[in-house]
Write a protein that holds these residues in place. Structure first.
Motif, PDB file in Angstrom:
ATOM      1  N   ARG A 192     -33.986 -19.233 -53.864  1.00  0.00           N
ATOM      2  CA  ARG A 192     -33.317 -20.548 -53.769  1.00  0.00           C
ATOM      3  C   ARG A 192     -34.019 -21.386 -52.524  1.00  0.00           C
ATOM      4  N   THR A 193     -34.196 -20.702 -51.553  1.00  0.00           N
ATOM      5  CA  THR A 193     -35.005 -21.309 -50.397  1.00  0.00           C
ATOM      6  C   THR A 193     -36.485 -21.274 -50.549  1.00  0.00           C
ATOM      7  N   ARG A 194     -36.963 -20.746 -51.527  1.00  0.00           N
ATOM      8  CA  ARG A 194     -38.409 -20.698 -51.819  1.00  0.00           C
ATOM      9  C   ARG A 194     -39.149 -19.939 -50.714  1.00  0.00           C
ATOM     10  N   LEU A 195     -38.610 -18.862 -50.218  1.00  0.00           N
ATOM     11  CA  LEU A 195     -39.214 -18.055 -49.272  1.00  0.00           C
ATOM     12  C   LEU A 195     -39.929 -16.904 -49.957  1.00  0.00           C
ATOM     13  N   VAL A 196     -39.442 -16.502 -51.054  1.00  0.00           N
ATOM     14  CA  VAL A 196     -40.153 -15.642 -51.938  1.00  0.00           C
ATOM     15  C   VAL A 196     -40.077 -16.088 -53.546  1.00  0.00           C
ATOM     16  N   ALA A 197     -41.259 -15.387 -54.005  1.00  0.00           N
ATOM     17  CA  ALA A 197     -41.458 -15.929 -55.484  1.00  0.00           C
ATOM     18  C   ALA A 197     -41.233 -14.546 -56.375  1.00  0.00           C
ATOM     19  N   ALA A 198     -40.612 -14.648 -57.658  1.00  0.00           N
ATOM     20  CA  ALA A 198     -40.619 -13.424 -58.494  1.00  0.00           C
ATOM     21  C   ALA A 198     -41.369 -13.585 -59.685  1.00  0.00           C
ATOM     22  N   THR A 199     -41.998 -12.625 -60.196  1.00  0.00           N
ATOM     23  CA  THR A 199     -42.685 -12.555 -61.351  1.00  0.00           C
ATOM     24  C   THR A 199     -42.204 -11.221 -62.049  1.00  0.00           C
ATOM     25  N   ARG A 200     -42.392 -11.520 -63.357  1.00  0.00           N
ATOM     26  CA  ARG A 200     -42.098 -10.300 -64.361  1.00  0.00           C
ATOM     27  C   ARG A 200     -43.331  -9.694 -64.908  1.00  0.00           C
ATOM     28  N   ASP A 201     -43.230  -8.448 -64.664  1.00  0.00           N
ATOM     29  CA  ASP A 201     -44.232  -7.545 -65.502  1.00  0.00           C
ATOM     30  C   ASP A 201     -43.706  -6.604 -66.348  1.00  0.00           C
ATOM     31  N   GLY A 202     -43.482  -6.898 -67.610  1.00  0.00           N
ATOM     32  CA  GLY A 202     -42.702  -6.134 -68.518  1.00  0.00           C
ATOM     33  C   GLY A 202     -41.297  -6.017 -68.111  1.00  0.00           C
ATOM     34  N   THR A 251     -40.404  -5.133 -65.176  1.00  0.00           N
ATOM     35  CA  THR A 251     -40.333  -4.854 -63.803  1.00  0.00           C
ATOM     36  C   THR A 251     -40.351  -6.392 -63.313  1.00  0.00           C
ATOM     37  N   VAL A 252     -39.310  -6.528 -62.404  1.00  0.00           N
ATOM     38  CA  VAL A 252     -39.510  -7.831 -61.572  1.00  0.00           C
ATOM     39  C   VAL A 252     -40.236  -7.567 -60.155  1.00  0.00           C
ATOM     40  N   VAL A 253     -41.205  -8.304 -59.787  1.00  0.00           N
ATOM     41  CA  VAL A 253     -41.967  -8.067 -58.593  1.00  0.00           C
ATOM     42  C   VAL A 253     -41.903  -9.450 -57.647  1.00  0.00           C
ATOM     43  N   TYR A 254     -41.393  -9.002 -56.461  1.00  0.00           N
ATOM     44  CA  TYR A 254     -41.323 -10.063 -55.503  1.00  0.00           C
ATOM     45  C   TYR A 254     -42.431 -10.222 -54.497  1.00  0.00           C
ATOM     46  N   ALA A 255     -42.754 -11.484 -54.072  1.00  0.00           N
ATOM     47  CA  ALA A 255     -43.858 -11.811 -53.142  1.00  0.00           C
ATOM     48  C   ALA A 255     -43.449 -12.863 -52.137  1.00  0.00           C
ATOM     49  N   LEU A 256     -43.933 -12.872 -51.013  1.00  0.00           N
ATOM     50  CA  LEU A 256     -43.942 -13.892 -50.115  1.00  0.00           C
ATOM     51  C   LEU A 256     -44.449 -15.123 -50.756  1.00  0.00           C
ATOM     52  N   SER A 257     -43.720 -16.232 -50.771  1.00  0.00           N
ATOM     53  CA  SER A 257     -44.218 -17.639 -51.326  1.00  0.00           C
ATOM     54  C   SER A 257     -45.555 -18.119 -50.588  1.00  0.00           C
ATOM     55  N   GLY A 283     -47.519  -7.117 -48.945  1.00  0.00           N
ATOM     56  CA  GLY A 283     -47.761  -7.470 -50.525  1.00  0.00           C
ATOM     57  C   GLY A 283     -46.884  -7.459 -51.383  1.00  0.00           C
ATOM     58  N   PRO A 284     -46.918  -7.901 -52.736  1.00  0.00           N
ATOM     59  CA  PRO A 284     -45.836  -7.873 -53.685  1.00  0.00           C
ATOM     60  C   PRO A 284     -45.159  -6.395 -53.771  1.00  0.00           C
ATOM     61  N   MET A 285     -43.843  -6.556 -53.924  1.00  0.00           N
ATOM     62  CA  MET A 285     -43.259  -5.319 -54.403  1.00  0.00           C
ATOM     63  C   MET A 285     -42.137  -5.274 -55.246  1.00  0.00           C
ATOM     64  N   PRO A 286     -42.284  -4.407 -56.233  1.00  0.00           N
ATOM     65  CA  PRO A 286     -41.174  -4.459 -57.410  1.00  0.00           C
ATOM     66  C   PRO A 286     -39.900  -4.150 -56.688  1.00  0.00           C
ATOM     67  N   VAL A 287     -38.810  -4.579 -57.314  1.00  0.00           N
ATOM     68  CA  VAL A 287     -37.402  -4.476 -56.919  1.00  0.00           C
ATOM     69  C   VAL A 287     -37.034  -2.758 -56.590  1.00  0.00           C
ATOM     70  N   ARG A 288     -37.549  -1.875 -57.608  1.00  0.00           N
ATOM     71  CA  ARG A 288     -36.994  -0.531 -57.480  1.00  0.00           C
ATOM     72  C   ARG A 288     -37.596  -0.072 -55.849  1.00  0.00           C
ATOM     73  N   ASP A 289     -38.682  -0.546 -55.530  1.00  0.00           N
ATOM     74  CA  ASP A 289     -39.374  -0.281 -54.324  1.00  0.00           C
ATOM     75  C   ASP A 289     -38.513  -0.877 -53.211  1.00  0.00           C
TER      76      ASP A 289
END
Length: 116
Positions: free
Chosen positions: A59-69, A71-77, A32-38
């Protein structure tokens, strides 16, 4: 302009996966999605190195980033990425088993985790 052959695109795709930190990030994101700090805590690499690896994956679109305040959270695309990692695990497991069987046939020592 000629189209890039599919085999060349596949080679570039697999080159993207050719870094241990990138593979580990993708493995961690399978749950599941994880913040950068984790991600940083789990990988124990320099923040600048993680940032570079995440940029390649974005860049290769394997992951997607979203911002929560802040915090940047990454998830598999796509779930296909997790399926690819699981297929790689199965293939590697079969290769290791085959090597172990070959060693046994040759009369060589069979290594096991219990012996170490």
């Amino acid at each position: 302009m000629a189209a890039v052959p599919l085999y060349q695109l596949k080679a570039e795709f697999f080159r993207t996966l050719g870094h241990p930190a990138r593979i580990r990030v993708l493995e961690l994101l399978q749950d599941g999605p994880m913040p950068v700090r984790d991600l940083l805590a789990a990988l124990e690499i320099e923040p600048s190195n993680l940032s570079q690896q995440l940029a390649v994956l974005r860049r290769t679109r394997l992951v997607a980033a979203t911002r929560d305040g802040n915090t940047v959270v990454y998830a598999l695309s796509t779930p296909d990425v997790a399926q690819l990692l699981q297929a790689a695990r199965r293939i590697l497991g079969a290769m290791i088993t085959d090597q172990s069987d070959l060693l046994a046939e040759l009369g060589g020592p069979k290594s096991s985790a219990a012996e170490t």
